[in-house]
Design an enzyme around this catalytic site. Structure first.
Site, PDB file in Angstrom:
ATOM      1  CE1 TYR A  79       1.377  -5.148  -2.510  1.00 37.12           C
ATOM      2  CE2 TYR A  79       1.112  -3.888  -4.533  1.00 37.12           C
ATOM      3  CZ  TYR A  79       1.719  -4.071  -3.303  1.00 37.12           C
ATOM      4  OH  TYR A  79       2.651  -3.170  -2.867  1.00 37.12           O
ATOM      5  CD  GLU A 184       5.516   0.442   0.024  1.00 38.61           C
ATOM      6  OE1 GLU A 184       6.481   0.844  -0.640  1.00 38.61           O
ATOM      7  OE2 GLU A 184       4.353   0.848  -0.156  1.00 38.61           O
ATOM      8  CD  GLU A 260       5.842  -1.610  -4.485  1.00 36.59           C
ATOM      9  OE1 GLU A 260       5.842  -0.364  -4.691  1.00 36.59           O
ATOM     10  OE2 GLU A 260       4.953  -2.187  -3.852  1.00 36.59           O
TER      11      GLU A 260
END
Length: 612
Positions: A79, A184, A260
């Site tokens: 990230y 997400e 993930e």
């Protein structure tokens, strides 16, 4: 063991999406056809692992990357936390030192691995505020939406960030092969105009590699978070067969990609240490990579929530702050140790090369050193200069431009003779209340005895971490509601920010030298003599709750409620000779600092995240 389709001169891959350009069929390194993924035309699967540069000391980046390569991975996933790079609105984003994401990406490429970048702007990641700057979420804007007040700010951030990533793409000779669109989003909202804006914000700034979204494998989340023409990936901890069927029905022709795979989990203060047994991990991972599936192990190496960057969750209005460790029961432990899970996952991934890195990193020998109390709490905090805001009510963290740390509020109400009720109506998150310098306690409802005189009322408010997931993202911190003496509101407050995460070595020295210690809380120091720097784990037996600095670097939070007992101190933070550990204790200080050669993260509890 992995079996890829035979690479016998395959035809040029195409996509089955509605927008081949968006999917990257022409220029990207990664493409797909017939539910298979290709890299430059050769059958491929992404075998990735989460590794966050912002959770690992830069001097250890290469060490941890090599451990992921030894695990059998071909890709590193990271990230990019906006608030880590630009904590203040009036300062340009920084990309130097620990924030040098370009250097991190280049090091990954030098070690022969690809890179997947997830720039957000929202990242979750159990990181404070989900990576969004508090100076932005403190405004009256609808975050993670097509509200121009939000997208214009994100656009300026992307102007700084995205061209740096674009220059390191595979198309430019770099290791970046894929970039995620938001993060997400289907767990949060359904503003598809915002998602399209986010995708276009990447492409117009130079991203040519594979774009993808990632959401939980439910109809609700996929409805909210996916886009036509952009590869749909999922995030999960279990039941990959059900996720595969759902994606095959909704996105026929696309490869199965798990962005993930939660092979472990994070911890909250006051709960147990989450672990996941090796057999459960192996079984689920086997199911993911079956039939050409791709995966990113989250986390492959978790690292540490140094400083005050740990986030928090909310459960029915109750804050659940995340601990300092982000070990996450990962294959590569917080200190780099190769665990039993490492070797089991390596076998599933079919790794054949040698394990080059040692199973454990060097450690300092165990020791106990005195912890010397130097200054009381309020005296030490007041000793560090900070601008004070004056107003009829207490100023919030956001009004003071403070992201994390504490605020000291001072008022001077006259309290009539006798017993009276003192109430703090809305505290985010913890408060210590003092009357004329005497600690009343840490609750939000007190009995105070007045004499008819004016009282110096001080309220020290501490943030325990900003919510990183769900509708609570961006909530304000501080003494947000009125303070009452019986039914009367206390007005006229001085509010002083205590930006602990920004304190310099000189600031810390001022706090320590603020005067003699007469109470149970405040600032203390311990001296560690080191011959050769090595990793260690710090423990504070007898101490209650506070923060630890090592040679001026804010290591993180400790708390007797656990589960975490020890704080990981990586070798690069130490030097040969004398090292100073400074402790800010908020409740009751113990007399000893322990150096241990192994972590103690608390009593374990098996945890597997599942979607209903």
């Amino acid at each position: 063991m992995i079996e890829l389709p035979a690479p016998d001169t395959p035809p040029a891959p195409t996509t089955t999406t509605t927008d081949a350009t968006e999917a990257g069929a022409v220029t990207s390194a990664l493409t797909w056809r017939g539910r298979r993924l290709f890299r430059h035309g050769v059958p491929h699967r992404i075998l990735s692992g989460g590794l966050h540069y912002f959770r690992v000391h830069p001097d250890l980046w290469r060490d941890r990357i090599r451990r992921l390569a030894d695990l059998g991975l071909n890709t590193v996933d990271t990230y990019v936390p906006w608030n880590f790079h630009q904590p203040r609105q009036d300062e340009a984003p920084r990309f130097d030192g620990w924030r040098d994401v370009e250097r991190f990406i280049r090091v990954v490429g030098e070690e022969g691995l690809d890179v997947v970048v997830r720039p957000g702007p929202y990242i979750c990641a159990e990181w404070s505020n989900g990576g969004l700057p508090s100076w932005l979420t403190g405004r009256d804007v609808m975050i993670r939406s097509s509200d121009p007040g939000f997208t214009s700010a994100v656009g300026r951030w992307f102007d700084e960030l995205v061209p740096r990533i674009a220059a390191l793409q595979a198309a430019e000779g770099g290791p970046v092969v894929a970039v995620q669109v938001e993060n997400e989003f289907g767990s949060f909202g359904d503003d598809h105009a915002y998602l399209r804006w986010n995708r276009e914000a990447l492409t117009t700034r130079g991203i040519m590699e594979l774009l993808f979204t990632a959401d939980g494998p439910t109809e609700l989340m996929l409805d909210g978070g996916t886009l036509p023409g952009t590869l749909t990936a999922v995030t999960l901890g279990s039941k990959p067969d059900l996720a595969r069927k759902l994606l095959a029905a909704r996105r026929p022709g696309e490869p199965f990609v798990v962005a993930e795979f939660w092979n472990g989990w994070f911890d909250h203060w006051g709960e147990r240490h989450h672990v996941r047994e090796v057999e459960s991990v192996v079984r689920t991972l086997d199911g993911i990579i079956a039939d050409g599936g791709s995966v990113s192990v989250y986390m492959a190496h978790g690292g540490t929530n140094f400083g005050l960057w740990a986030g928090a969750n909310e459960d029915q209005g109750r804050l659940q702050p995340t601990v300092t460790s982000y070990d996450s029961d990962a294959p590569v432990a917080e200190d780099g140790t190769l665990t039993a899970k490492f070797f089991a996952v390596r076998e599933v991934l079919g790794a054949r090369g040698p394990v080059r890195m040692p199973v454990r990193t060097p450690k300092l020998p165990p020791a106990r050193v005195p912890l010397v109390h130097r200054a009381d709490l309020l005296a030490g905090l007041r000793a560090v200069p900070a601008p004070t805001s004056t107003g009829p009510r207490p100023a919030s963290f956001e009004q003071l431009g403070l992201d994390a740390g504490m605020v000291l509020h001072t008022a001077h109400p006259r309290i009539p003779a006798g017993e009276h009720r003192l109430v703090l109506t809305d505290v985010r998150d913890q408060a210590l209340v003092f009357a004329d310098g005497t600690l009343l306690g840490g609750a939000d409802d007190f009995s105070v005895c007045g004499t008819g005189a004016v009282v110096r009322l001080e309220v020290l408010v501490e943030s325990l971490g900003r919510v990183n997931y769900g509708p609570g993202i961006g909530r304000h911190k501080g003494l947000l509601g009125p303070v009452l003496v019986d039914r009367r509101i206390v007005q006229g407050w001085d509010s002083t920010p205590i930006a602990l995460q920004e304190w310099s070595a000189a600031d810390l020295a001022r706090a320590v030298a603020a005067g003699s210690a007469t109470t149970h809380a405040g600032f203390a120091v311990a001296t560690i003599h080191v011959d050769t720097p090595a990793d260690t784990f710090l423990a504070l037996p007898g101490s209650s709750r506070g923060l630890v600095w090592v040679n001026g670097f804010l290591l993180g939070r400790y708390w007797k409620i656990g589960p975490q007992v020890t704080l990981y101190c990586p070798a690069p933070l130490l030097r040969a000779g004398e090292n100073i550990v400074t402790v800010l204790e908020l409740e009751r200080l113990g007399g000893t600092l322990e150096l241990r050669d192994r972590p103690e993260l608390g009593p374990p509890e098996e945890y597997v995240e599942e979607f209903d």
